[in-house]
Scaffold this active site. Structure first.
Site, PDB file in Angstrom:
ATOM      1  CG  ASP A 117      -2.029  -0.914   1.247  1.00 43.34           C
ATOM      2  OD1 ASP A 117      -2.038  -1.822   0.392  1.00 43.34           O
ATOM      3  OD2 ASP A 117      -2.932  -0.765   2.093  1.00 43.34           O
ATOM      4  CG  HIS A 173       2.417  -8.601   0.231  1.00 46.45           C
ATOM      5  ND1 HIS A 173       1.666  -9.690   0.624  1.00 46.45           N
ATOM      6  CD2 HIS A 173       2.222  -7.654   1.190  1.00 46.45           C
ATOM      7  CE1 HIS A 173       1.051  -9.412   1.770  1.00 46.45           C
ATOM      8  NE2 HIS A 173       1.384  -8.172   2.127  1.00 46.45           N
ATOM      9  CB  SER A 260       9.618   2.181   5.113  1.00 42.14           C
ATOM     10  OG  SER A 260       8.283   1.799   5.365  1.00 42.14           O
TER      11      SER A 260
END
Length: 300
Positions: A117, A173, A260
């Protein structure tokens, strides 16, 4: 809350929105105030500072911050595996897991998907990243990868930079199926990767602590995935098993507290990035999209 001036295009609403920056006053102080810049270089970029702040966010008393944070930033609690009052610390909430149905993975066999996201920038050529924040700042792919020969192999391939804000889901992911190798660490400081910081100095990307994983795939050759640490995110946790095959959309790891970023690099001629991603990036605006959504198409 004051507006940050950082705008992004939301793929789901079709509108340009303004980011609510967590800790914006502190960020502007360390970037633009002379005394703040002293604090940045003596304290904020240091690993011990991020470890100390992470320790604070891991104490049981920090759990009291969870519900106010959810309310302030409009986070969808119903997507979480745990209820808000079940988290034992703010950090546990920060790297929370989501219900699988909350982030379906694009099922098309020819798609590559977003790794997290966040707010994304996409480039048909990795070497074109240099003009995105401030014209004239040279993008040094060789220093980023710690390997000039590897950089030459990926310089003309597609690249996607994904920036995670503190309000985002912070597990990342795999964008592709394949066999990942070990995550290679390149150590460094922990500067902020917020656009306010990158506009000031793009070199943050190849100076910060980062991990590089090479993934061998059937359709795409080699793919590189990088996780870039930032202020208050000295800890990058990998949950995948090296040399074991992974599926597209499978969890690779998570970031502990803070903002991040990730970066994905493809070999030349392998991927056509999504039209809205390229369009917004060409206008120097990030695209907001969720993990598992289509990021691009594998070229025949």
């Amino acid at each position: 809350m004051a507006e940050s001036g950082i705008q992004f295009f939301n793929r789901y609403t079709g509108e340009v929105e303004t980011e609510m920056v967590y800790g914006e006053k502190w960020l502007r102080f360390i970037l633009f105030n002379p005394f703040g810049k002293i604090a940045l270089h003596t304290v904020a970029k240091r690993a011990w500072f991020s470890r100390w702040y992470g320790w604070r966010m891991s104490r049981s008393g920090s759990a009291a911050r969870v519900w106010p944070f959810i309310e302030q930033y409009g986070i969808a609690e119903e997507e979480h595996v745990k209820a808000a009052d079940a988290f034992t610390s703010f950090n546990e909430f920060f790297y929370r897991k989501l219900k699988p149905a909350a982030r379906p993975v694009d099922a098309a066999t020819d798609s590559v998907v977003f790794p997290a996201d966040g707010r994304h920038l996409g480039f048909a050529k990795a070497s074109a990243m240099e003009g995105v924040y401030v014209k004239g700042q040279r993008f040094d792919l060789g220093r980023l990868l710690g390997d000039d020969d590897l950089a030459d192999q990926f310089a003309d391939g597609a690249a996607v930079f994904s920036r995670l804000c503190p309000v985002d889901y912070h597990r990342f992911h795999f964008s592709v199926a394949g066999v990942p190798g070990n995550a290679r660490l390149i150590n460094g400081p922990l500067y902020s990767v917020n656009p306010l910081a990158l506009r000031d100095r793009l070199a943050i990307l190849w100076e910060n602590k980062r991990f590089i994983t090479e993934i061998e795939t059937e359709q795409l050759g080699r793919v590189l995935m990088l996780e870039i640490g930032a202020t208050n995110v000295g800890s990058v946790h990998h949950t995948f098993v090296p040399t074991r095959s992974v599926e597209k959309g499978e969890e690779k790891g998570y970031f502990a507290f803070g903002g991040s970023a990730t970066l994905i690099l493809f070999e030349p001629g392998r991927v056509q990035l999504a039209e809205d991603l390229l369009e917004q990036s060409a206008g120097q605006r990030e695209l907001y999209a969720k993990v598992g959504d289509r990021m691009g198409t594998i070229l025949p």
